[in-house]
Every structure is written in structure tokens, then in C-alpha cells.
Write a protein that holds these residues in place. Structure first.
Motif, PDB file in Angstrom:
ATOM      1  N   GLY A 326       0.630  -1.372   0.015  1.00  0.00           N
ATOM      2  CA  GLY A 326      -0.019  -0.106   0.019  1.00  0.00           C
ATOM      3  C   GLY A 326       0.932   1.369  -0.012  1.00  0.00           C
ATOM      4  O   GLY A 326       0.396   2.233  -0.133  1.00  0.00           O
ATOM      5  N   ALA A 327       2.128   1.137   0.314  1.00  0.00           N
ATOM      6  CA  ALA A 327       2.770   2.346   0.480  1.00  0.00           C
ATOM      7  C   ALA A 327       4.294   2.288   0.052  1.00  0.00           C
ATOM      8  O   ALA A 327       4.681   2.474  -1.007  1.00  0.00           O
ATOM      9  N   ALA A 328       5.131   1.719   1.164  1.00  0.00           N
ATOM     10  CA  ALA A 328       6.636   1.668   1.000  1.00  0.00           C
ATOM     11  C   ALA A 328       7.046   0.740  -0.182  1.00  0.00           C
ATOM     12  O   ALA A 328       7.928   1.024  -1.062  1.00  0.00           O
ATOM     13  N   LEU A 329       6.461  -0.490  -0.105  1.00  0.00           N
ATOM     14  CA  LEU A 329       6.893  -1.437  -1.353  1.00  0.00           C
ATOM     15  C   LEU A 329       6.672  -0.784  -2.579  1.00  0.00           C
ATOM     16  O   LEU A 329       7.198  -0.900  -3.477  1.00  0.00           O
ATOM     17  N   ASN A 330       5.596  -0.353  -2.722  1.00  0.00           N
ATOM     18  CA  ASN A 330       4.940   0.040  -4.011  1.00  0.00           C
ATOM     19  C   ASN A 330       5.974   1.389  -4.627  1.00  0.00           C
ATOM     20  O   ASN A 330       6.493   1.389  -5.817  1.00  0.00           O
ATOM     21  N   SER A 331       6.376   2.323  -3.731  1.00  0.00           N
ATOM     22  CA  SER A 331       7.182   3.171  -3.986  1.00  0.00           C
ATOM     23  C   SER A 331       8.539   2.659  -4.601  1.00  0.00           C
ATOM     24  O   SER A 331       9.207   3.196  -5.430  1.00  0.00           O
ATOM     25  N   ILE A 332       9.176   1.777  -3.756  1.00  0.00           N
ATOM     26  CA  ILE A 332      10.377   1.229  -4.085  1.00  0.00           C
ATOM     27  C   ILE A 332      10.310   0.430  -5.558  1.00  0.00           C
ATOM     28  O   ILE A 332      11.087   0.528  -6.285  1.00  0.00           O
ATOM     29  N   GLN A 333       9.177  -0.364  -5.723  1.00  0.00           N
ATOM     30  CA  GLN A 333       8.985  -0.957  -6.916  1.00  0.00           C
ATOM     31  C   GLN A 333       8.905   0.124  -8.055  1.00  0.00           C
ATOM     32  O   GLN A 333       9.311  -0.403  -9.137  1.00  0.00           O
ATOM     33  N   ILE A 334       8.308   1.324  -7.862  1.00  0.00           N
ATOM     34  CA  ILE A 334       8.504   2.293  -9.072  1.00  0.00           C
ATOM     35  C   ILE A 334       9.831   2.397  -9.279  1.00  0.00           C
ATOM     36  O   ILE A 334      10.200   2.780 -10.395  1.00  0.00           O
ATOM     37  N   ALA A 335      10.468   2.800  -8.254  1.00  0.00           N
ATOM     38  CA  ALA A 335      12.123   3.081  -8.513  1.00  0.00           C
ATOM     39  C   ALA A 335      12.699   1.884  -9.005  1.00  0.00           C
ATOM     40  O   ALA A 335      13.614   2.235 -10.076  1.00  0.00           O
ATOM     41  N   GLU A 336      12.512   0.707  -8.684  1.00  0.00           N
ATOM     42  CA  GLU A 336      13.207  -0.507  -9.244  1.00  0.00           C
ATOM     43  C   GLU A 336      12.751  -0.470 -10.976  1.00  0.00           C
ATOM     44  O   GLU A 336      13.548  -0.657 -11.767  1.00  0.00           O
ATOM     45  N   ALA A 337      11.325   0.079 -11.006  1.00  0.00           N
ATOM     46  CA  ALA A 337      10.995  -0.312 -12.546  1.00  0.00           C
ATOM     47  C   ALA A 337      11.731   0.701 -13.456  1.00  0.00           C
ATOM     48  O   ALA A 337      11.946   0.790 -14.610  1.00  0.00           O
ATOM     49  N   MET A 338      11.990   1.898 -12.878  1.00  0.00           N
ATOM     50  CA  MET A 338      12.638   3.106 -13.466  1.00  0.00           C
ATOM     51  C   MET A 338      13.902   2.693 -13.740  1.00  0.00           C
ATOM     52  O   MET A 338      14.499   3.181 -14.928  1.00  0.00           O
ATOM     53  N   VAL A 339      14.640   1.970 -13.058  1.00  0.00           N
ATOM     54  CA  VAL A 339      15.934   1.663 -12.824  1.00  0.00           C
ATOM     55  C   VAL A 339      16.092   0.673 -13.983  1.00  0.00           C
ATOM     56  O   VAL A 339      16.622   0.799 -15.231  1.00  0.00           O
ATOM     57  N   ALA A 340      15.217  -0.319 -14.034  1.00  0.00           N
ATOM     58  CA  ALA A 340      15.090  -1.439 -15.049  1.00  0.00           C
ATOM     59  C   ALA A 340      14.754  -0.854 -16.394  1.00  0.00           C
ATOM     60  O   ALA A 340      15.430  -1.417 -17.280  1.00  0.00           O
ATOM     61  N   ASP A 341      13.854   0.076 -16.387  1.00  0.00           N
ATOM     62  CA  ASP A 341      13.594   0.384 -17.766  1.00  0.00           C
ATOM     63  C   ASP A 341      14.155   1.724 -18.227  1.00  0.00           C
ATOM     64  O   ASP A 341      13.951   2.089 -19.117  1.00  0.00           O
ATOM     65  N   GLU A 342      15.457   2.040 -17.570  1.00  0.00           N
ATOM     66  CA  GLU A 342      16.324   3.126 -17.990  1.00  0.00           C
ATOM     67  C   GLU A 342      15.634   4.490 -18.233  1.00  0.00           C
ATOM     68  O   GLU A 342      15.778   5.308 -19.071  1.00  0.00           O
ATOM     69  N   ILE A 343      14.863   4.677 -17.231  1.00  0.00           N
ATOM     70  CA  ILE A 343      13.965   6.079 -17.244  1.00  0.00           C
ATOM     71  C   ILE A 343      14.415   7.088 -16.171  1.00  0.00           C
ATOM     72  O   ILE A 343      13.731   7.833 -15.826  1.00  0.00           O
ATOM     73  N   LEU A 344      15.342   6.507 -15.460  1.00  0.00           N
ATOM     74  CA  LEU A 344      15.895   7.464 -14.339  1.00  0.00           C
ATOM     75  C   LEU A 344      17.145   8.179 -14.588  1.00  0.00           C
ATOM     76  O   LEU A 344      18.036   7.820 -15.233  1.00  0.00           O
TER      77      LEU A 344
END
Ligand code: A2P
Ligand code: 11C
Length: 344
Positions: A326-344
Motif C-alpha cells: 500500500g505504500a513503501a513497497l510500491n514506491s520502491i517498486q516504482i524506483a526499481e521499474a525506473m532503473v530497469a526501464d532506464e528512465i531514471l
């Protein structure tokens, strides 16, 4: 590559979990900055075996930061998130401050990861009760279409922060000891009256809006439509606080588009869905419960049954750890997705 990460609200209920998730999931952190209010500045916090000094969250604190995870309340985000973005940080904001801003992607990676690509420096993390609902509904929509959503929630006090958890504990103790039970926080700090949550349920989360729904209910309605790209989807919500410390539960009624879908077909779709665990074996009394969802990453779904008068209607019981998915994990998953998709 390693990133400089700031956690804003590091002393709070969600901030603490964000740090736990960063460590547990081994996010590639080069440098970590722990930020909170002036009151906490100078205090120490441990992260992955190292001690950090908390700094006051100021605009300058974001110089050199790559990723800023905000969970210090809406007003802190409103003033500091644009400052962080201006300094080149990507903000992942857990408050409601920017969620409905058309320039801000509102993302649950299992549902609309693609939306991250359009970010302009700020990304919003949805409300906890919205996240677990869309994680359960999106695979069903993909398989069978979705035409109507009615949800009633049973939300834990941790959604309202550390002080609300303390209030429930103090009230429970006061009941047991025959002392006066006082309420100063729930249903919501900003309203006129307060009621005990111990031995009670409160049919109010956040303040009321002009249409009779609360803000929490309107968040579930509006955020769901935005995340699922379904502006015309009918969604109705009744949000209720229950005396549970962690884990939000939801009684969800949905109408799918296709006729003749069976419970087993729906169950199978959910079994294969990312981030979902089906716990649905009533013969063995197996169904999701918040006590057992606590500490887990997944959204648990059970009590799956077809409506008795509507062939396209289904009832589900959906439970998740509100501070994690509901909060912390989803935020970190967003950061992980951005790293993996090279949009950071
Ligand atoms: P602090 O502990 O210094 O007050 P919760 O949601 O659990 O109540 O936590 C709220 C979080 O937001 C805490 O980390 C709190 O820090 C932080 N916070 C509150 N006000 C501010 C502020 N003005 N600037 C930065 N952080 C804040
Ligand atoms: C609650 N859902 O359980 C709220 C907390 O918009 O991020 C999260 C509020 C938000 O009280």
C-alpha cells in the motif's frame, strides 16, 4: 550504477518501511539521506548496519539527490517535491498532493508501469486502499473486461500514521484497566470530533467532501480510474477504519463485461497475476486476513464467489499490508521499474 536516495519522513510509519524495503531489496544506493522535520534533525537512525544522522528536509537537502522518496504528509510534498525535482531528483511521492495532476503519473507497476515514461520529475504513489484493489482487478479486466466496481474497506489504523497506532494501543490498555478512553486523532486529525477506535469501527476516513463521500472514498474512485485509464468506469467506495494495526481488507464487488465467466476461470486468472496470492479454499477455512498479510509483499485474494442474481457479478475479499504494497513497497517498486526501464 548507484543512486543517491533521500527518504523524506524517515521517522514515520511509512518512511521506516521504505528504508526496510530499500535494504531488503538491495536497491543500488550509493548515498542515503534521511530527512524529517526540524524536530528530528540530529537524531540517529540505523540503515543496513550503518548509523545515519537525520537532517531537516529543506530545499537544499536535495542537491545531488537522484531519487527522493516522500512520505511526510501532503503539505511537505507540496512545498518540497517541486524543489527536489527542480534540483534534478526524481520524486516518488506517497502523499495525495499530486496524484490527480495530469502531469504526474500515478503508478502501480503491475498495472500501468508504462505511464512512468511520461514523468516530469514527480511520480505519485497511489493511496494504499486503491493499490491493493487495482492489483486484484487489473488482471480480471484484462481477461474479462470490467464494468462496475463497488468496494467497502476495513482499514488498519497504521494508515493514519504512528500516532494513530499509539492511540489504538493506549485505548485498548485503558479499556482493560477500566480507565477513561480518550480519542484525539481518529477518525481524522483535521475534523472537529474524535471517537475511540478500540472496540469500535469508524465509518469515516479523512474528511467529508461536498458529495457525501469522504476524501478517502474519492481517492479510491478517482485514482482507480486514472491508474486503469478508465475514466468512465463506475466506482463506488465506503471506507471504514477498524481496530487492526496493520493490513487493509476490502469487500469488493465487480461486474465483468463477459457473460458466463466461472469462479474457477476468475480464480485461475488471479493465480497467474503478478503480485497476487489466491487464498480461497472455504472447505478448509482458507481466506485472507490482515494479521497474516502483515509483512508480506503480495495482495491476497479469497472468498471469490459469483453473485446470486447477476451472472457478470463477482464478490472478492482483498487483503494487503497497507504499509508495504500500500505504500513503501510500491514506491520502491516504482524506483526499481525506473532503473530497469532506464528512465531514471
Ligand atoms: P518527524 O518525526 O521529525 O516529525 P507519520 O505519518 O508516521 O506520522 O510520519 C510523518 C513523517 O513526516 C515523520 O517522519 C515526520 O518527521 C515527517 N514530517 C512531519 N512534518 C515534517 C516537515 N515539516 N518536514 C519534514 N518532515 C516532516
Ligand atoms: C488510510 N489510506 O488508511 C489512508 C492512508 O492518501 O496516502 C493513506 C493516505 C494517502 O488512512
Amino acid at each position: 550504477k548507484q543512486y543517491t536516495v533521500a527518504v523524506v519522513g524517515a521517522t514515520g510509519a511509512v518512511g521506516t518501511k521504505m528504508m526496510e524495503q530499500l535494504a531488503k531489496r538491495k536497491f543500488p544506493i550509493g548515498k542515503l539521506k534521511l530527512l524529517a522535520s526540524k524536530r528530528s534533525a540530529g537524531n540517529k537512525l540505523d540503515f543496513a548496519g550503518q548509523t545515519y544522522t537525520i537532517e531537516e528536509a529543506t530545499p537544499e537537502a536535495f542537491d545531488g539527490v537522484d531519487i527522493a522518496l516522500f512520505s511526510a504528509g501532503g503539505s511537505v510534498s507540496l512545498t518540497l517535491a517541486p524543489e527536489a525535482a527542480k534540483r534534478g531528483a526524481v520524486v516518488i511521492d506517497n502523499t495525495s498532493a499530486f496524484r490527480m495532476d495530469p502531469n504526474v503519473p500515478l503508478v502501480v507497476p503491475e498495472v500501468n508501469r508504462e505511464d512512468l515514461k511520461a514523468h516530469k520529475g514527480i511520480i505519485a504513489n497511489p493511496n494504499c486502499s486503491t493499490i491493493q484493489m487495482v492489483v486484484a482487478m487489473e488482471p480480471i479486466r484484462e481477461a474479462f473486461g470490467l464494468e462496475n466496481v463497488i468496494v467497502s474497506t476495513y482499514q488498519a489504523v497504521s494508515g493514519s500514521g504512528i500516532h494513530a497506532i499509539e492511540e489504538l494501543q493506549a485505548q485498548s490498555l485503558a479499556w482493560d484497566e477500566g480507565k477513561n478512553v480518550s480519542a484525539t486523532i481518529l477518525p481524522v486529525k483535521g475534523d472537529k470530533k474524535h471517537f475511540p477506535i478500540a472496540r469500535n469501527v469508524l465509518p469515516q476516513i479523512d474528511v467529508f467532501t461536498d458529495n457525501g463521500f469522504t476524501y478517502e472514498e474519492m481517492k479510491m474512485i478517482n485514482e482507480t480510474k486514472k491508474i486503469m485509464h478508465a475514466p468512465a468506469l463506475p466506482v463506488a467506495a465506503t471506507c471504514v477504519r477498524v481496530p487492526v494495526v496493520s493490513g487493509h481488507s476490502e469487500s469488493l464487488f465487480i461486474e465483468v463485461s463477459q457473460s458466463g465467466v466461472t469462479v474457477e476461470e476468475l480464480r485461475e486468472v488471479l493465480r497467474n497475476a503478478p503480485g497476487v496470492i489466491v487464498q480461497d479454499d472455504i472447505k478448509n477455512q482458507q481466506y485472507p486476513m490482515p494479521l497474516f498479510a502483515e509483512g508480506h509483499d503480495e495482495t491476497f485474494v479469497g472468498r471469490i464467489r459469483k453473485d446470486l442474481s447477476n451472472d457478470r457479478g463477482f464478490h472478492l475479499w482483498v487483503v494487503a499490508d497497507n504499509l508495504l504494497k500500500g505504500a513503501a513497497l510500491n514506491s520502491i517498486q516504482i524506483a526499481e521499474a525506473m532503473v530497469a526501464d532506464e528512465i531514471l
